[in-house]
Design a protein around this motif. Structure first.
Motif, PDB file in Angstrom:
ATOM      1  N   LEU A  19       9.979  18.803   8.388  1.00 58.08           N
ATOM      2  CA  LEU A  19      11.056  17.874   8.056  1.00 58.08           C
ATOM      3  C   LEU A  19      10.659  16.447   8.436  1.00 58.08           C
ATOM      4  O   LEU A  19      10.901  15.500   7.680  1.00 58.08           O
ATOM      5  N   SER A  20      10.032  16.301   9.622  1.00 64.98           N
ATOM      6  CA  SER A  20       9.552  14.977  10.034  1.00 64.98           C
ATOM      7  C   SER A  20       8.508  14.460   9.052  1.00 64.98           C
ATOM      8  O   SER A  20       8.509  13.291   8.670  1.00 64.98           O
ATOM      9  N   SER A  21       7.612  15.365   8.641  1.00 61.93           N
ATOM     10  CA  SER A  21       6.568  14.978   7.686  1.00 61.93           C
ATOM     11  C   SER A  21       7.183  14.571   6.346  1.00 61.93           C
ATOM     12  O   SER A  21       6.767  13.596   5.725  1.00 61.93           O
ATOM     13  N   ALA A  22       8.202  15.346   5.895  1.00 60.39           N
ATOM     14  CA  ALA A  22       8.861  15.024   4.632  1.00 60.39           C
ATOM     15  C   ALA A  22       9.584  13.685   4.721  1.00 60.39           C
ATOM     16  O   ALA A  22       9.546  12.871   3.791  1.00 60.39           O
ATOM     17  N   PHE A  23      10.265  13.452   5.872  1.00 56.96           N
ATOM     18  CA  PHE A  23      10.962  12.181   6.059  1.00 56.96           C
ATOM     19  C   PHE A  23       9.970  11.021   6.050  1.00 56.96           C
ATOM     20  O   PHE A  23      10.196  10.004   5.397  1.00 56.96           O
ATOM     21  N   ASN A  24       8.856  11.190   6.787  1.00 53.30           N
ATOM     22  CA  ASN A  24       7.835  10.149   6.802  1.00 53.30           C
ATOM     23  C   ASN A  24       7.224   9.952   5.424  1.00 53.30           C
ATOM     24  O   ASN A  24       6.818   8.843   5.059  1.00 53.30           O
ATOM     25  N   GLY A  25       7.152  11.057   4.649  1.00 50.82           N
ATOM     26  CA  GLY A  25       6.650  10.936   3.284  1.00 50.82           C
ATOM     27  C   GLY A  25       7.548  10.077   2.420  1.00 50.82           C
ATOM     28  O   GLY A  25       7.085   9.249   1.632  1.00 50.82           O
ATOM     29  N   VAL A  26       8.878  10.275   2.576  1.00 51.42           N
ATOM     30  CA  VAL A  26       9.826   9.464   1.810  1.00 51.42           C
ATOM     31  C   VAL A  26       9.731   8.001   2.243  1.00 51.42           C
ATOM     32  O   VAL A  26       9.650   7.081   1.422  1.00 51.42           O
ATOM     33  N   VAL A  27       9.745   7.778   3.573  1.00 50.17           N
ATOM     34  CA  VAL A  27       9.629   6.412   4.085  1.00 50.17           C
ATOM     35  C   VAL A  27       8.287   5.806   3.691  1.00 50.17           C
ATOM     36  O   VAL A  27       8.191   4.614   3.379  1.00 50.17           O
ATOM     37  N   GLY A  28       7.242   6.646   3.700  1.00 45.22           N
ATOM     38  CA  GLY A  28       5.912   6.160   3.348  1.00 45.22           C
ATOM     39  C   GLY A  28       5.792   5.705   1.917  1.00 45.22           C
ATOM     40  O   GLY A  28       4.860   4.961   1.567  1.00 45.22           O
ATOM     41  N   MET A  29       6.706   6.126   1.068  1.00 40.04           N
ATOM     42  CA  MET A  29       6.681   5.657  -0.311  1.00 40.04           C
ATOM     43  C   MET A  29       7.034   4.170  -0.404  1.00 40.04           C
ATOM     44  O   MET A  29       6.617   3.486  -1.337  1.00 40.04           O
ATOM     45  N   ILE A  30       7.807   3.682   0.559  1.00 35.26           N
ATOM     46  CA  ILE A  30       8.219   2.276   0.515  1.00 35.26           C
ATOM     47  C   ILE A  30       7.033   1.336   0.719  1.00 35.26           C
ATOM     48  O   ILE A  30       6.850   0.392  -0.051  1.00 35.26           O
ATOM     49  N   PRO A  31       6.173   1.593   1.754  1.00 36.56           N
ATOM     50  CA  PRO A  31       4.975   0.765   1.839  1.00 36.56           C
ATOM     51  C   PRO A  31       4.108   0.843   0.583  1.00 36.56           C
ATOM     52  O   PRO A  31       3.552  -0.166   0.144  1.00 36.56           O
ATOM     53  N   ALA A  32       4.000   2.056   0.011  1.00 37.80           N
ATOM     54  CA  ALA A  32       3.207   2.201  -1.217  1.00 37.80           C
ATOM     55  C   ALA A  32       3.809   1.358  -2.333  1.00 37.80           C
ATOM     56  O   ALA A  32       3.093   0.708  -3.104  1.00 37.80           O
ATOM     57  N   LEU A  33       5.137   1.384  -2.427  1.00 39.25           N
ATOM     58  CA  LEU A  33       5.828   0.596  -3.445  1.00 39.25           C
ATOM     59  C   LEU A  33       5.561  -0.892  -3.244  1.00 39.25           C
ATOM     60  O   LEU A  33       5.209  -1.613  -4.192  1.00 39.25           O
ATOM     61  N   LEU A  34       5.708  -1.354  -1.989  1.00 38.41           N
ATOM     62  CA  LEU A  34       5.536  -2.786  -1.726  1.00 38.41           C
ATOM     63  C   LEU A  34       4.081  -3.210  -1.860  1.00 38.41           C
ATOM     64  O   LEU A  34       3.790  -4.278  -2.423  1.00 38.41           O
ATOM     65  N   ASN A  35       3.151  -2.397  -1.339  1.00 30.15           N
ATOM     66  CA  ASN A  35       1.744  -2.758  -1.435  1.00 30.15           C
ATOM     67  C   ASN A  35       1.281  -2.808  -2.889  1.00 30.15           C
ATOM     68  O   ASN A  35       0.523  -3.690  -3.278  1.00 30.15           O
ATOM     69  N   SER A  36       1.748  -1.861  -3.688  1.00 31.10           N
ATOM     70  CA  SER A  36       1.409  -1.892  -5.112  1.00 31.10           C
ATOM     71  C   SER A  36       2.042  -3.104  -5.786  1.00 31.10           C
ATOM     72  O   SER A  36       1.448  -3.710  -6.679  1.00 31.10           O
ATOM     73  N   SER A  37       3.249  -3.442  -5.360  1.00 27.08           N
ATOM     74  CA  SER A  37       3.914  -4.625  -5.914  1.00 27.08           C
ATOM     75  C   SER A  37       3.132  -5.887  -5.592  1.00 27.08           C
ATOM     76  O   SER A  37       2.956  -6.761  -6.441  1.00 27.08           O
ATOM     77  N   VAL A  38       2.653  -5.982  -4.332  1.00 29.72           N
ATOM     78  CA  VAL A  38       1.844  -7.137  -3.933  1.00 29.72           C
ATOM     79  C   VAL A  38       0.589  -7.237  -4.800  1.00 29.72           C
ATOM     80  O   VAL A  38       0.261  -8.295  -5.340  1.00 29.72           O
ATOM     81  N   SER A  39      -0.104  -6.109  -4.928  1.00 32.35           N
ATOM     82  CA  SER A  39      -1.342  -6.107  -5.717  1.00 32.35           C
ATOM     83  C   SER A  39      -1.053  -6.417  -7.182  1.00 32.35           C
ATOM     84  O   SER A  39      -1.794  -7.176  -7.825  1.00 32.35           O
ATOM     85  N   ALA A  40       0.022  -5.833  -7.719  1.00 37.80           N
ATOM     86  CA  ALA A  40       0.378  -6.108  -9.107  1.00 37.80           C
ATOM     87  C   ALA A  40       0.702  -7.582  -9.292  1.00 37.80           C
ATOM     88  O   ALA A  40       0.332  -8.197 -10.307  1.00 37.80           O
ATOM     89  N   HIS A  41       1.378  -8.171  -8.301  1.00 42.87           N
ATOM     90  CA  HIS A  41       1.731  -9.590  -8.381  1.00 42.87           C
ATOM     91  C   HIS A  41       0.470 -10.444  -8.425  1.00 42.87           C
ATOM     92  O   HIS A  41       0.381 -11.408  -9.201  1.00 42.87           O
ATOM     93  N   ARG A  42      -0.521 -10.095  -7.606  1.00 44.01           N
ATOM     94  CA  ARG A  42      -1.769 -10.851  -7.578  1.00 44.01           C
ATOM     95  C   ARG A  42      -2.535 -10.703  -8.899  1.00 44.01           C
ATOM     96  O   ARG A  42      -3.145 -11.661  -9.378  1.00 44.01           O
TER      97      ARG A  42
END
Length: 601
Positions: A322-345
């Protein structure tokens, strides 16, 4: 979109996010309304994923099935433990079969997803790179040159890699992580609601505890990335100017600079690694305390005979899940933002102004021969406060050699860029005129009418034939030899081992400057375009060879227009017209001025 404005916007984004910091950034952007920028970035990313919709659905289905099989195996394992500990003795065979089958099934689907994901990641990376490459190559010359080559390379490789790594898998991973989180929670809730709530509270507790640490970790990460970027730029520039560094005898200086940057990168990287190490140890201790609390509760429940050994094992196992699944969901946010940063560049480069192109009707009427290059009342400035050309006229007609002369910095290079349509007048006109009077503005498309020999060594690694066929892929051996003869290059090429198949190194390694120039001139001749533009292209030739080459260019083709920039008096005596920038005015010199100028060289 303005390049400087875009650069500033991109700098507002940190280069990478993680954990709670990503959530804070997302919440802040939701509050101030700038989350729309993230949506725009992801809309841009999803343009490249449309063709992979079937794969996205497959990932979701396979991920959910794999997660379900994993949970089924855990539940079967619970009952197996209960059987071994004597709580139940029936259905042993079927439980073993379910446990083994679900484990193998989960492994199979995970392997299939990983394999397909790797293929799609490479595919979408290639798709984006190919598209971005075309857009960079078609970007306005002045706009794209504001970006350092190392920065462009970093965006083209690292940022596109980040986007490609998340473009197809991000949505399926998010859906599967949410499903895993919900399914795991409800399985625990079914067996013991208190245990389910304890497991649910554990992951957010760890996230809250690590929030401050993550902010400092991000700062270290930005520092390391900044130093790494400077180091990469230095390396790119060093290798691009390899000959210059060696010729000036300053390799020791560059070696010291490299080691200084390496030292900064090493220090920052080790500081970051030490902080990460301390952070991880601290978080692991907190995690152990949470785990021990859960374990203590399980022991109490087991001691009071409220649960079985199998249920305790299931809880401890799924607590981590459950902790791993929760961290997986939260971990999607950095992926979303990091991809957004790279896409912006990346988008900054794609949204640069495009080159000016000739419309379809004008392009269809482009003449094959006999064209004049004409500029009328041209004004141009890179900087509005520092004009380069004002109210300037220029004419180069078929059958003529026309010279552009002047000291460095007086505007010759600007004239070459205007003629090639790399830059455009702020006022006035610059165009080609065909024999029938058709006028075509100078643009990217008219470069097909130019045979251009730029300054410096432009020979690429490969064979002599490879270098010649750059401009004419269908050229046969006879055509290439004829071009080399016209450029006074066949004599030394034929003496090389292999002749046309002789290998040369990058930037013409193995050739003299004069030989490299003559091959570049032969390449331009092979193109057989109506306008020949030579930018200091004969500077390394002796006077006799230079005169012979220029006469060969005009012999037998009275319709060719030849424009040269030069410092050589021998060229001026062959020219029909000579132009010089005086102040900011391009002036045509009369014959007496040309003769005097030739004597003054």
């Amino acid at each position: 979109m303005d390049g400087n404005k875009n650069q500033k916007k991109a700098q507002d984004y940190p280069r990478s996010y993680s954990g709670g910091e990503a959530i804070r950034v997302l919440i802040r952007r939701l509050r101030d309304g700038t989350y729309l920028e993230i949506l725009d970035d992801w809309k841009w990313i999803f343009r490249y994923t449309k063709r992979y919709r079937a794969a996205v659905l497959f990932f979701v289905a396979a991920g959910i099935l794999s997660t379900s099989l994993g949970l089924l195996g855990s539940i079967a394992g619970k009952y197996l433990i209960d059987i071994v500990t004597g709580y139940k003795t029936d259905k042993l065979a079927i439980l073993i079969l379910v446990t083994v089958g679900s484990a193998l099934g989960s492994m199979f689907f995970n392997a299939v997803v990983d394999r397909i994901s790797a293929k799609l990641s490479i595919g979408i990376n290639n798709d984006i790179q190919a598209d971005i490459y075309d857009k960079i190559m078609d970007a306005d010359w002045y706009a794209i040159t504001r970006y350092p080559s190392g920065d462009i390379l970093n965006r083209f490789t690292a940022d596109i890699g980040t986007v490609a790594g998340n473009a197809v898998g991000w949505v399926p991973k998010l859906i599967v992580a949410c499903y895993r989180f919900a399914a795991t929670f409800f399985v625990l809730l079914f067996y013991d609601p208190i245990m389910a709530l304890m497991a649910l509270a554990g992951a957010p507790f760890l996230l809250v505890v690590s929030r401050r640490l993550i902010g400092r970790q991000r700062a270290y990460s930005k520092q390391v990335k900044g130093t790494g970027s400077r180091l990469t730029s230095f390396e790119v520039e060093s290798f691009a100017n390899f000959d210059t560094v060696k010729s000036f005898g300053i390799t020791d200086l560059y070696s010291r600079r490299l080691r200084t940057l390496q030292g900064e990168f090493r220090k920052n990287s080790l500081d970051y690694q030490l902080f990460s190490l301390k952070t991880n140890i601290f978080l692991q201790i907190i995690g152990m305390l949470v785990q021990y609390a859960a374990f203590g509760y399980c022991l109490f429940r087991l001691w009071s005979h409220a649960i079985t050994y199998g249920t305790m094992t299931l809880f401890l196992q799924q607590h981590s899940g459950l902790s791993s699944a929760f961290n997986g969901v939260v971990g999607m946010i950095p992926a979303l933002l990091n991809s957004s940063v790279s896409a912006h560049r990346i988008r900054e480069l794609t949204e640069l102004p495009r080159e000016q192109h000739t419309d379809a009707e004008q392009k269809a009427n482009l003449p094959a021969s006999g064209v004049s290059v004409v500029m009328e009342q041209v004004d141009f400035a890179y900087d509005a406060e520092r004009p380069v050309l004002k109210q300037s006229d220029f004419v180069a007609a078929p059958g003529e050699i026309v010279a552009l002369v002047g000291a460095s910095g007086e505007g010759k290079t600007t004239m070459v860029r205007l003629i090639l349509g790399l830059i455009h007048p702020q006022s006035g006109s610059a165009h080609l005129i065909s024999a029938d009077g058709t006028m075509v503005p100078l643009s990217a498309d008219i470069r097909s009418l130019f045979s251009y020999v730029p300054q410096g060594n432009t020979i690429i690694s490969g064979t002599i034939a490879d270098n010649l066929r750059m401009v004419r892929e269908d050229a046969d051996e006879t055509m290439m030899i004829e071009a080399l003869k016209t450029a006074c290059a066949w004599e030394f090429v034929s003496a090389m081992p292999g002749g046309l198949s002789a290998d040369v190194g990058e930037r013409g390694r193995g050739l003299s400057e004069g030989q490299a120039q003559r091959i570049a001139i032969a390449r331009a001749i092979l193109r057989d375009a109506p306008v020949m533009l030579l930018d200091e292209a004969t500077s390394a030739l002796d006077v006799a060879t230079e005169r012979k080459v220029l006469k060969n260019l005009m012999t037998g083709d009275t319709k060719r227009t030849c424009i040269v920039t030069t410092h050589r008096p021998s060229v001026l005596t062959l020219c029909r017209r000579v132009y010089r920038v005086e102040g900011t005015i391009l002036k045509e010199l009369d014959p007496e001025e040309s003769a005097k100028l030739a004597m003054d060289f």
